[in-house]
Design an enzyme around this catalytic site. Structure first.
Site, PDB file in Angstrom:
ATOM      1  N   CYS A 146      44.923  42.040  26.262  1.00 34.56           N
ATOM      2  CA  CYS A 146      45.097  42.233  27.704  1.00 34.56           C
ATOM      3  C   CYS A 146      46.355  43.022  28.056  1.00 34.56           C
ATOM      4  O   CYS A 146      46.502  43.474  29.192  1.00 34.56           O
ATOM      5  CB  CYS A 146      45.111  40.880  28.403  1.00 34.56           C
ATOM      6  SG  CYS A 146      43.587  39.946  28.147  1.00 34.56           S
ATOM      7  N   HIS A 290      48.566  41.114  35.079  1.00 31.64           N
ATOM      8  CA  HIS A 290      47.264  40.887  34.453  1.00 31.64           C
ATOM      9  C   HIS A 290      46.505  39.812  35.211  1.00 31.64           C
ATOM     10  O   HIS A 290      47.032  38.733  35.491  1.00 31.64           O
ATOM     11  CB  HIS A 290      47.467  40.467  32.993  1.00 31.64           C
ATOM     12  CG  HIS A 290      46.217  39.980  32.331  1.00 31.64           C
ATOM     13  ND1 HIS A 290      45.011  40.649  32.435  1.00 31.64           N
ATOM     14  CD2 HIS A 290      45.981  38.885  31.550  1.00 31.64           C
ATOM     15  CE1 HIS A 290      44.090  39.987  31.752  1.00 31.64           C
ATOM     16  NE2 HIS A 290      44.649  38.919  31.220  1.00 31.64           N
ATOM     17  N   ASN A 320      38.475  38.339  35.108  1.00 30.83           N
ATOM     18  CA  ASN A 320      39.435  38.796  34.097  1.00 30.83           C
ATOM     19  C   ASN A 320      38.801  39.949  33.318  1.00 30.83           C
ATOM     20  O   ASN A 320      37.908  39.737  32.506  1.00 30.83           O
ATOM     21  CB  ASN A 320      39.777  37.636  33.167  1.00 30.83           C
ATOM     22  CG  ASN A 320      40.801  38.003  32.098  1.00 30.83           C
ATOM     23  OD1 ASN A 320      41.033  39.175  31.811  1.00 30.83           O
ATOM     24  ND2 ASN A 320      41.409  36.998  31.491  1.00 30.83           N
TER      25      ASN A 320
END
Length: 363
Positions: A146, A290, A320
């Site tokens: 990520c 994030h 996500n």
């Protein structure tokens, strides 16, 4: 940001019309002009298919409203079976190039982040280069989970500052839906698909006071490698007919420990970055972090002592999207008019590896 309706081709050294070939040649010669990198265009793409909480929570026996309460996610997007990660990247890059007012022919390099490539090799960046019609130049993938977009942005920043390139596409693209176990509550509820991109351009230092990418800091701590992973499919445990049905072929995450580390590491890394550049949290206009889940975002804001209103979030409608989440959220904030010229923007991400990264930008 460059006006989306204008096409501007300016020599970063201030010598008239922008000529990539001529500048590349001059960049190999000694010079005393300081160059920095600026983001001049953003773009993003989410697949058309909307996946509701009712759909992902049904097999787990969880009430859809509970998913929203626990994660901050109301829906996510999943790619069509005909789409691969490079297809999502094409759309995001085209939008970023349109915003920057450039043609594919002026892209000198592509740095791409993904943990869901089209194939083992060649790189998804090379496939993207062909699909966009960009000229020959460096094109490569990197894998930092990520945190991948900020890792990729740091590579582009270094190439620009060193004079290797004057204009670069940085893109993160992910299709996580194909590695999810629908019976695993830790992952099935969270992940969506998407891509985000930026155009990074060389600019003469001083052209806009204290503007552009001020600093990017990337980190890793391999001792936490088992907190989120897909164990099978690599050289240690190759994918075979016998392993296809085994649990190790899907994404696995230890949510609790990862949550705590994410908040701890990013809180300290953001504070360290601001201290390094002599700015305070009060100076920061926006945080683009994030989009792991809503609780991490609110916890980080609380730890930093910042109002939630400074967070740029798309978690509710995108879920996500792994390394694509930062550029997707950044693009949304720019296009909605939230981020404006001279705003001080903090970027931050955290992911498997474990990896984490921060960035400071004067827009």
């Amino acid at each position: 940001m460059v006006n989306c309706n204008e096409v501007r081709r300016v020599d970063p050294l201030g010598n008239g019309p922008y000529n990539p070939a001529a500048y590349a040649m001059s960049s190999r010669q000694p010079r005393h002009v300081m160059i920095h990198a600026r983001i001049v265009g953003t773009g993003s793409y989410l697949p058309e298919r909307v996946v509701s909480n009712a759909e992902v929570a049904g097999t787990l026996g969880i009430d859809p409203s509970t998913v929203t309460r626990l994660t901050g996610i109301a829906e996510r997007r999943w790619a069509d079976p005909s789409q691969a990660s490079s297809d999502l990247a094409v759309e995001a890059c085209r939008r970023a190039m349109d915003a920057a007012g450039i043609a594919p022919s002026s892209v000198e390099a592509i740095v791409l982040s993904t943990t869901s490539p089209d194939m083992a090799f060649p790189s998804t960046a090379c496939l993207l280069q062909r699909k966009l019609g960009c000229p020959g130049g460096p094109a490569f993938d990197l894998s930092a989970s990520c945190s991948g977009f900020l890792y990729a942005l740091s590579m582009a920043d270094a190439m620009v500052r060193s004079g290797q390139v004057t204009q670069c596409l940085v893109v993160a693209t992910e299709i996580k839906s194909r590695t999810l176990d629908p019976n695993d509550a830790d992952t099935a509820l969270l992940f969506g698909d998407g891509a985000g991109a930026v155009v990074v351009r060389a600019e003469q230092a001083g052209a806009q006071p204290n503007g552009g990418i001020l600093g990017l800091r990337i980190h890793a701590e391999g001792a936490g490698h088992d907190l989120i992973r897909i164990p099978m499919g690599g050289s240690r445990t190759p994918a075979t007919e016998a392993t296809f049905s085994r649990p190790g072929t899907t994404l696995r995450m230890r949510g609790g420990p990862l949550f705590r580390l994410a908040v701890k590491k990013l809180n300290q890394a953001i504070r360290d970055l601001l201290k390094e550049f002599g700015v305070t949290l009060d100076d920061v206009a926006h945080l683009v972090l994030h989009q792991a889940n809503g609780r991490i975002l609110s916890s980080l804001a609380a730890k930093l002592g910042l109002p939630v209103s400074k967070l740029c979030s798309v978690i509710e409608r995108a879920g996500n999207t792994s390394s694509a989440s930062v550029p997707v959220a950044l693009d949304y904030a720019v296009r909605s008019g939230r981020i404006r010229q001279q705003d001080l923007v903090v970027l931050g991400s955290f992911g498997g590896g474990i990896t984490w990264a921060t960035g400071l930008i004067r827009w």
